[in-house]
Write a protein that holds these residues in place. Sequence first.
Motif, PDB file in Angstrom:
ATOM      1  N   UNK A 227       0.860  -1.188   0.000  1.00 28.01           N
ATOM      2  CA  UNK A 227       0.000   0.000   0.000  1.00 28.01           C
ATOM      3  C   UNK A 227       0.898   1.240   0.000  1.00 28.01           C
ATOM      4  N   UNK A 228       1.201   1.713  -1.195  1.00 25.19           N
ATOM      5  CA  UNK A 228       2.153   2.833  -1.319  1.00 25.19           C
ATOM      6  C   UNK A 228       1.550   4.142  -0.829  1.00 25.19           C
ATOM      7  N   UNK A 229       0.237   4.173  -0.565  1.00 28.08           N
ATOM      8  CA  UNK A 229      -0.406   5.398  -0.079  1.00 28.08           C
ATOM      9  C   UNK A 229      -0.514   5.429   1.443  1.00 28.08           C
ATOM     10  N   UNK A 230      -0.041   4.377   2.110  1.00 32.98           N
ATOM     11  CA  UNK A 230      -0.148   4.341   3.577  1.00 32.98           C
ATOM     12  C   UNK A 230       0.668   5.486   4.179  1.00 32.98           C
ATOM     13  N   UNK A 231       0.117   6.205   5.164  1.00 35.38           N
ATOM     14  CA  UNK A 231       0.855   7.322   5.787  1.00 35.38           C
ATOM     15  C   UNK A 231       2.220   6.921   6.334  1.00 35.38           C
ATOM     16  N   UNK A 232       2.359   5.681   6.786  1.00 39.19           N
ATOM     17  CA  UNK A 232       3.653   5.241   7.330  1.00 39.19           C
ATOM     18  C   UNK A 232       4.731   5.189   6.251  1.00 39.19           C
ATOM     19  N   UNK A 233       4.334   5.091   4.985  1.00 36.58           N
ATOM     20  CA  UNK A 233       5.296   4.913   3.903  1.00 36.58           C
ATOM     21  C   UNK A 233       5.402   6.147   3.012  1.00 36.58           C
ATOM     22  N   UNK A 234       4.833   7.239   3.454  1.00 36.21           N
ATOM     23  CA  UNK A 234       4.837   8.456   2.648  1.00 36.21           C
ATOM     24  C   UNK A 234       6.265   8.889   2.322  1.00 36.21           C
ATOM     25  N   UNK A 235       6.545   9.044   1.048  1.00 31.60           N
ATOM     26  CA  UNK A 235       7.837   9.581   0.616  1.00 31.60           C
ATOM     27  C   UNK A 235       8.975   8.591   0.534  1.00 31.60           C
ATOM     28  N   UNK A 236       8.756   7.322   0.908  1.00 38.03           N
ATOM     29  CA  UNK A 236       9.877   6.372   0.896  1.00 38.03           C
ATOM     30  C   UNK A 236       9.849   5.422  -0.297  1.00 38.03           C
ATOM     31  N   UNK A 263       8.609   2.500   8.221  1.00 38.04           N
ATOM     32  CA  UNK A 263       7.563   3.310   8.847  1.00 38.04           C
ATOM     33  C   UNK A 263       8.159   4.549   9.498  1.00 38.04           C
ATOM     34  N   UNK A 264       7.411   5.645   9.454  1.00 41.71           N
ATOM     35  CA  UNK A 264       7.947   6.868  10.060  1.00 41.71           C
ATOM     36  C   UNK A 264       6.843   7.851  10.459  1.00 41.71           C
ATOM     37  N   UNK A 265       5.654   7.338  10.810  1.00 42.87           N
ATOM     38  CA  UNK A 265       4.578   8.211  11.270  1.00 42.87           C
ATOM     39  C   UNK A 265       4.231   7.844  12.715  1.00 42.87           C
ATOM     40  N   UNK A 393       2.055  -1.664   9.512  1.00 48.86           N
ATOM     41  CA  UNK A 393       0.963  -1.144   8.681  1.00 48.86           C
ATOM     42  C   UNK A 393       0.220  -2.258   7.950  1.00 48.86           C
ATOM     43  N   UNK A 394      -1.030  -1.979   7.610  1.00 52.81           N
ATOM     44  CA  UNK A 394      -1.863  -2.866   6.801  1.00 52.81           C
ATOM     45  C   UNK A 394      -2.499  -2.023   5.698  1.00 52.81           C
ATOM     46  N   UNK A 395      -2.992  -2.652   4.637  1.00 56.65           N
ATOM     47  CA  UNK A 395      -3.621  -1.887   3.559  1.00 56.65           C
ATOM     48  C   UNK A 395      -4.749  -0.979   4.047  1.00 56.65           C
ATOM     49  N   UNK A 396      -5.044   0.047   3.248  1.00 50.08           N
ATOM     50  CA  UNK A 396      -6.118   1.009   3.535  1.00 50.08           C
ATOM     51  C   UNK A 396      -5.826   1.845   4.764  1.00 50.08           C
ATOM     52  N   UNK A 397      -4.552   2.109   5.015  1.00 48.51           N
ATOM     53  CA  UNK A 397      -4.187   2.982   6.116  1.00 48.51           C
ATOM     54  C   UNK A 397      -4.369   2.391   7.488  1.00 48.51           C
ATOM     55  N   UNK A 398      -4.526   1.073   7.570  1.00 52.87           N
ATOM     56  CA  UNK A 398      -4.760   0.431   8.860  1.00 52.87           C
ATOM     57  C   UNK A 398      -3.473  -0.174   9.411  1.00 52.87           C
ATOM     58  N   UNK A 399      -3.612  -0.857  10.562  1.00 52.46           N
ATOM     59  CA  UNK A 399      -2.480  -1.482  11.237  1.00 52.46           C
ATOM     60  C   UNK A 399      -2.843  -2.919  11.601  1.00 52.46           C
ATOM     61  N   UNK A 400      -1.831  -3.747  11.813  1.00 53.03           N
ATOM     62  CA  UNK A 400      -2.069  -5.159  12.103  1.00 53.03           C
ATOM     63  C   UNK A 400      -0.971  -5.689  13.025  1.00 53.03           C
TER      64      UNK A 400
END
Length: 480
Positions: A227-236, A263-265, A393-400
């Motif tokens: 999930x390249x749109x996940x906030x944890x992966x923004x910009x990486x 991850x960085x959020x 992180x998990x898809x759709x901006x979630x966590x697991x």
Amino acid sequence: MRPARLVAVFAITFCLASPQAFAQYSGMSMRTGPSMNVGPRININPTIRYSPNIRYDGYDDPRPRPRIIQELNQGPPDDGYTPRRGASKAKAKSKPAATDNTYVAKEVLIEIAGSPTDAQADDIARRHRLTRVQSQNFPLTDSTFFRWRITDGRSVDAVVRELVAGGNVRAAQRNNIFKLQQNAPPAAVKSEGDPLQYALSKMRLPEAHALSVGADVTIAVIDSGVDVTHPELAGVITGTFDALNNGEGPHHHGTSIAGVIASHARLMGTAPSSHLLAIRAFGSQKSGAESTSFLILKSLDYAIAKNAKIINMSFAGPHDPAMERGLAAAAAKDIVLVAAAGNAGAKSPPLYPAADRNVIAVTATDQSDRLFAQSNRGSYVAISAPGVDILSPAPDGKYQMSSGTSLSAAYVSGVAALIIARNPEISSADVRATLTSTARDLGPKGRDDQFGAGQADAFSAVSAVIPAPVAAASDSTSKR
């Protein structure tokens, strides 16, 4: 007849008539735990084809972590998810098939030197009564690989023998199947992750980040969709490649592995300033996320073409000669290769690519430094890292929350990035030596077949590396 005996007779008759009734009568009824919007639970079992290097937690215990994950996901407390009942159904659907599931049926993988013409390839296919499916030139090995289908009753191994005996190909083999082995406050307030991230303290990552955050080191993640749109992966995420080319969306496993690294959020990854190449080689199927020799070779070729310094491979399968040649070519280019040791258990034979001599094989430990029960053992295990109950992180901006040697491999890939960022001129052999020589010993004294050299210690590893001169580091960065 006494009333007690009547009850006993009734119970026995009732149980024999209905296994489900027996389960309820004997106290074995499925207990539904708290519901959370964090994805499915997958139970580890070496015979199950779904993600055998990672396990998704069912969240059915009374510990506080489910509530924290609910807060992270910002979902309703009840989404209809019933972990134990769902897990039981998953087991029922995952009975192993009678056929050999370690390779693609009725398909062979052929390697021909250089770049043969279509006429040359068609001539070989016609001679051996095969139908061409797909081909790809691999500069990595200076050869072209072909997937060819067997259209008659011959076995794969019989056709492989025919091809090799014919002498017109460099190599022929099965197209093997590989399987994936799987915050509260904003980062500005809490820059070193969530309290559930016990791996941070185990590996002394906050201290290591004072020396290196993996800046500009490119790590290729060959996995399922991220999930390249996940906030944890923004910009990486600096590059993506879909080896399957069928448009599937993000997947739990690939997103988790990428998050453990970068991850960085709300969470803190191992190398939060690294660059990731998100390479999708594993497709979601009813039997689980799987890939083949051909797709993984395509992915390796892409990773090397994009100048990856580290390749994370959180999957496992049989020994594969074509992949062995590809990994040797990558190692010759001084690329650090990291793989999950496997989740098939103590009696499993070595799994690949982790057992390849050019690869750093990583096993998993829990919060108490115990070995993950499903971990493979063997002389090929190089090092261990946390891999049980890992928040990611998990898809759709979630966590697991998940477990497996897949996650441990991602932690070690991240530490390798910290080392390379500290000194970009360091060789891959020295990265491996640094990781193992600074590991915290676990189990029997010295190296052993369970923990390898011990648990990765990010701070000790980075501290052991002499920083490159500023000019050299700058030059190296400009080349990436």
